[in-house]
Every structure is written in C-alpha cells, then in structure tokens.
Design an enzyme around this catalytic site. Structure first.
Site, PDB file in Angstrom:
ATOM      1  N   ASN A 195       1.251  36.539  53.735  1.00 21.86           N
ATOM      2  CA  ASN A 195       1.793  35.760  52.627  1.00 21.86           C
ATOM      3  C   ASN A 195       1.597  36.565  51.344  1.00 21.86           C
ATOM      4  O   ASN A 195       1.026  37.662  51.363  1.00 21.86           O
ATOM      5  CB  ASN A 195       1.160  34.367  52.543  1.00 21.86           C
ATOM      6  N   MET A 196       2.068  36.046  50.236  1.00 23.52           N
ATOM      7  CA  MET A 196       2.072  36.835  49.005  1.00 23.52           C
ATOM      8  C   MET A 196       0.660  37.172  48.546  1.00 23.52           C
ATOM      9  O   MET A 196       0.394  38.305  48.105  1.00 23.52           O
ATOM     10  CB  MET A 196       2.827  36.077  47.907  1.00 23.52           C
ATOM     11  N   SER A 197      -0.261  36.230  48.647  1.00 27.35           N
ATOM     12  CA  SER A 197      -1.625  36.510  48.196  1.00 27.35           C
ATOM     13  C   SER A 197      -2.296  37.536  49.102  1.00 27.35           C
ATOM     14  O   SER A 197      -3.044  38.411  48.626  1.00 27.35           O
ATOM     15  CB  SER A 197      -2.443  35.223  48.140  1.00 27.35           C
ATOM     16  N   GLU A 198      -2.045  37.459  50.404  1.00 30.00           N
ATOM     17  CA  GLU A 198      -2.599  38.453  51.333  1.00 30.00           C
ATOM     18  C   GLU A 198      -2.014  39.834  51.066  1.00 30.00           C
ATOM     19  O   GLU A 198      -2.729  40.850  51.120  1.00 30.00           O
ATOM     20  CB  GLU A 198      -2.310  38.020  52.769  1.00 30.00           C
ATOM     21  N   ASP A 264       1.541  29.999  61.017  1.00 27.87           N
ATOM     22  CA  ASP A 264       1.592  30.008  62.482  1.00 27.87           C
ATOM     23  C   ASP A 264       3.022  29.808  62.967  1.00 27.87           C
ATOM     24  O   ASP A 264       3.478  30.456  63.917  1.00 27.87           O
ATOM     25  CB  ASP A 264       0.720  28.888  63.061  1.00 27.87           C
TER      26      ASP A 264
END
Length: 476
Positions: A195-198, A264
């Site tokens: 995701n964007m934060s990861e 998921d």
C-alpha cells in the site's frame, strides 16, 4: 473499464504466510462502567473468522480457485478453530505446529457496527520455524501455478529468497504482500503489492505521480521484480512494470465500512486471475473491483465470484467518461490498451440523433470493448451541410451521444474530415456507415498502417437526418 473474468477454477494457488484467527465479540452497549470511564458491552454474539494469510486463501476459494495454505500455528484450541474454518470453505491447510507459541489471534470487541478495542494474542515465530515452513511449502511447488507470500511480520515468511528462487525456476509466479521497510527480502519475486504507506516506508515520501513512477521503476530494477502494484486507498491502484507506461486503475468502491482484509482481497483476486490465465492488467482490474466490494463489508470478509460479476456489471454499465478533449482521450486510450481493450472509432455529424444512428453505434460497439465517436463541430457541419445546419449545437449533440450505453467517449473535431484526429488516436478498428470503399475512408490508411482495421457498416434504410428535417418542414 471492460473486464472479462477468466475461468477461476483453473487457478492453482499456494498461500504461505502468517495465519491467524480473527475473533469477534459483538453486543450492545448502553452504559459506562462504574469501575472506569469505558463502555460496558453485553456480549451476545461470538464469531471466528480465518484471518491474515488464511483470509487470503479463503478469498481464492470463494472465487473458485484451488488453494493450499501453509502457516505456523500453536498446539491449541485456536489452531483447531482455524483448521475448521478454512476446511469448511474448501481450503487445504498444511500447518507446521510450533508447540511453545500460541496461534495468532486478533480479538475485536464491536458494538453498533463500531470496533471498540482490539486485543492481540501472539508471539513472533523464530527463523528456525520460518525456514521449516518454507521448506515444507517448497515441496508443493510442482502442484501450483502461483504462490502468495502473505507477510504480516509475525515471522512465518522470514527470509524467503531461496524459496522465491526455487518457485521462479519452476515457472511459478510469486506474489508478495510485503511488510516492513526491507523489501530486499523479496528479491526476484514476480510482483509486490504494497500500500502507499508501505511503499513510502521503503522509497521515501512520494511528491507527485511522476515521482511515484520513478521510485517504483528504481525499486523494480534494484529488486529484479517483474511488477509493482501500489494500492492507494481512494485513488485506486497503480501498476508499474519495466519499460512500459504506468497503469492507473481508479477505485470502484461505492461505500467503505471496513478496510480490514482489503489487501488480502487484492492479492488473492490478483493471484487467482493470473493463475486462471488472465493478463496482468486485466488481473489488476479484477483485483481492484474485488477490493471495492470487500470494503463495503464489516470485518474480515471474502468476495465471491457472483459478487464480483455483479460489481463488474454495475461498474461497466456506466457509459464511460463521456465528452472529452483530445488530450484526455489520448491518455484514456493508453490506459485502455494497457488493459487489453479493443478500441473502435467512428465519426459523423449526428445532428438529429435517430434510430438509425442508435442501431449503427450499437453495431460498432459490438465489434470491440470501447467506442469513440468523433463529432464535427458546428462550423464543420455548416461547411458540409450548408446554411441552417446544424440544427443542434455540438455541445448538445455530444451530450446526447454520451448518454448512449454503446458510447464510451465523444470528442469534437473542427476539420471537414476526421483524418487528423483519427491519425492521432489510432483505434484498433475504424468503422464508417454507408456505401464507402475502405480506401476512401478518412483516416483509414493511418489506422491500417498502425496494424488496425477498417470496416464499413450498413445504415438502416429509410432513416436519415435529412429525411427527418424534410418531413418536419413538409408538415409546417
């Protein structure tokens, strides 16, 4: 977005990762505890759902894919509940039991559809347990087409480089739902779905769309990945592959109740589609639609094939993005072609839209996935048809065309012929109504030179704008 579902039952997927049990305690609350300023919840419902990597596996099974699941569990009642939960829904579990650790459990207390607190019961698994799990999973690679590494940083995935290399050597795609700031552990995988934060935790803050693509391309090169799919919440997702334009897929979620397990769902739908033979852009579009469904549910949930079909029908029932500029359409066509969509184009004045036009445009749309209608502007119509035409302004003509279910994009042009705009857009198929010869159709030579096709369609006899105008005038 035109998406065709593959035969999901052909998919053979192995999920390896952090399995857990999501336990829900649900009940009403109507007072504050006298012991502390917290609500008192009177529990009247307890529900267990497989979570983490187990939820990934359940999503695959719900879509119809054949799925095996490898994970670490403790020797406890929670592991038994997890086993019952996955087996009941068609997942084949292969646990490695670690006797001195508990099966990971996430206990959530809910009231009035709101989560009040989450309690985690877990201890991280060590490298020895992870290595043993990956060795066990490696023995199953001959039976699958796709592997998912579902990493929740609980220790199951560990250091998977050798496992990834073994899978790729056998022609098995490896998709990773990553965790943490060290993506180097996943070197050589087919695709990562951060995701964007990861993503920003690894590459730094993203300042623009171009910066996102640049950082993603560097990460692809550094880690020898085939692709990155960055999920971006309300902005949808972006697919980046080496030496190709990025593909932005807008979100299709209507209502968001709970994002639990959305990641998921993305990776499970992606893996199932790829395992069933879908091309990567199509698989990403399927995953995006599935995510839009699951965030409309409360708690850890799955998406069935029927729900996915209904969501696609709803989304694809929209008439596209309507009236656009040439520049907007150039970008939209790049995205459509990356998704593997066949683009059809036609043109005309369409001054008074009639049944013949509607029938003709429906025929044209049936020849592909997307239909562009290029429309002569008012000055162009006047030069072609004479004074008194057009009856309707170009804005009104385009608005009516954009309202047809068969039409995706409507774009104006000012010249007497659409040759320039056709040469710029270069559809896969150019169609024209009437008794034209293919070699006489404006823009046809450019389309053919680009590898496209040109086709002449018949008009409905006895129906024309000129005849309608003459009929009106004769009555008055």
């Amino acid at each position: 977005m035109k998406v065709t579902l593959p035969a999901f039952e052909k998919a053979r997927v192995l999920v390896v990762g952090d399995v857990m049990l999501d336990r829900y305690w649900v009940g009403p609350t109507g007072r504050i505890s006298p012991e502390a300023p917290v609500p008192v919840v009177r529990i009247n419902q307890i529900e267990d759902r497989p979570g983490g990597a187990a939820n990934v596996a359940l999503n695959i099974a719900a879509l119809g894919g054949k799925v095996q699941l490898s994970g670490l569990v403790g020797q406890d009642d929670t592991a038994d509940a997890l086993t019952r939960g996955v087996q009941a829904l068609g997942v084949e579990p292969h646990w490695l039991v670690v006797e001195d650790k508990p099966t990971i459990t996430k206990l959530r207390v809910l009231s009035r559809n709101q989560q009040l607190i989450r309690l985690d019961f877990e201890e991280a698994f060590d490298k020895h347990s992870s290595d043993a799990l990956l060795n066990q999973a490696q023995a199953r690679l001959d039976d699958v087409d796709v592997v998912i590494l579902s990493d929740y940083a609980k220790g199951a995935v560990g250091e998977p480089a050798d496992f990834i290399a073994s899978a790729r050597a056998k022609g098995v795609k490896v998709l990773v739902d990553p965790k943490g700031s060290d993506f180097a552990r996943y070197r050589g995988a087919t695709l990562l779905t951060p995701n964007m934060s990861e993503f920003e935790a690894v590459v730094g803050t993203v300042t623009s769309e171009a910066d996102l693509v640049d950082k993603a391309q560097k990460l692809l090169q550094d880690l020898a990945l085939d692709a990155l799919l960055v999920t971006r919440s309300e902005k949808g997702m972006t697919l980046i592959t080496p030496n190709a334009p990025e593909l932005h897929i807008p979100t299709v979620a209507r209502e968001v109740y709970d994002v639990t397990g959305a990641g998921d769902t993305v990776i499970s739908a992606l893996a199932t589609a790829l395992g069933a033979g879908a091309e990567l852009p199509q698989a990403c579009a399927i995953a995006n639609t599935a995510a839009g469904v699951v965030v409309g549910k409360l708690g850890t949930s799955t998406v069935s094939r029927i729900e996915l079909i209904e969501a696609l029908k709803s989304h694809q029932g929209e008439s596209g993005i309507g009236v656009v500029s040439e520049d907007q359409l150039v970008y939209a066509l790049e995205q459509a072609k990356l998704r593997g969509e066949r683009v059809v184009m036609t043109n005309g004045c369409f001054d008074i839209l009639h049944a013949g036009h509607v029938s003709y445009l429906a025929q044209a749309k049936a020849l592909g996935d997307r239909l562009i209608v290029a429309v002569n502007d008012d000055d162009s119509v006047r030069r072609l048809k004479g004074d008194g035409r057009p009856v309707n302004s170009v804005d009104r003509r385009m608005a009516v065309l954009a309202g047809l279910a068969s039409v995706d994009w409507v774009v104006p042009f000012s010249e007497d012929t659409p040759q320039r705009v056709i040469a710029r857009l270069l559809p896969d198929l150019l169609v024209k109504g009437g008794d034209y010869k293919v070699e006489d159709i404006a823009g046809g030579a450019e389309v053919i030179a680009n590898g496209g096709q040109v086709k002449v369609l018949g008009f409905e006899d006895g129906v024309s704008t000129t005849a309608i105008i003459q009929n009106i005038m004769s009555r008055h």
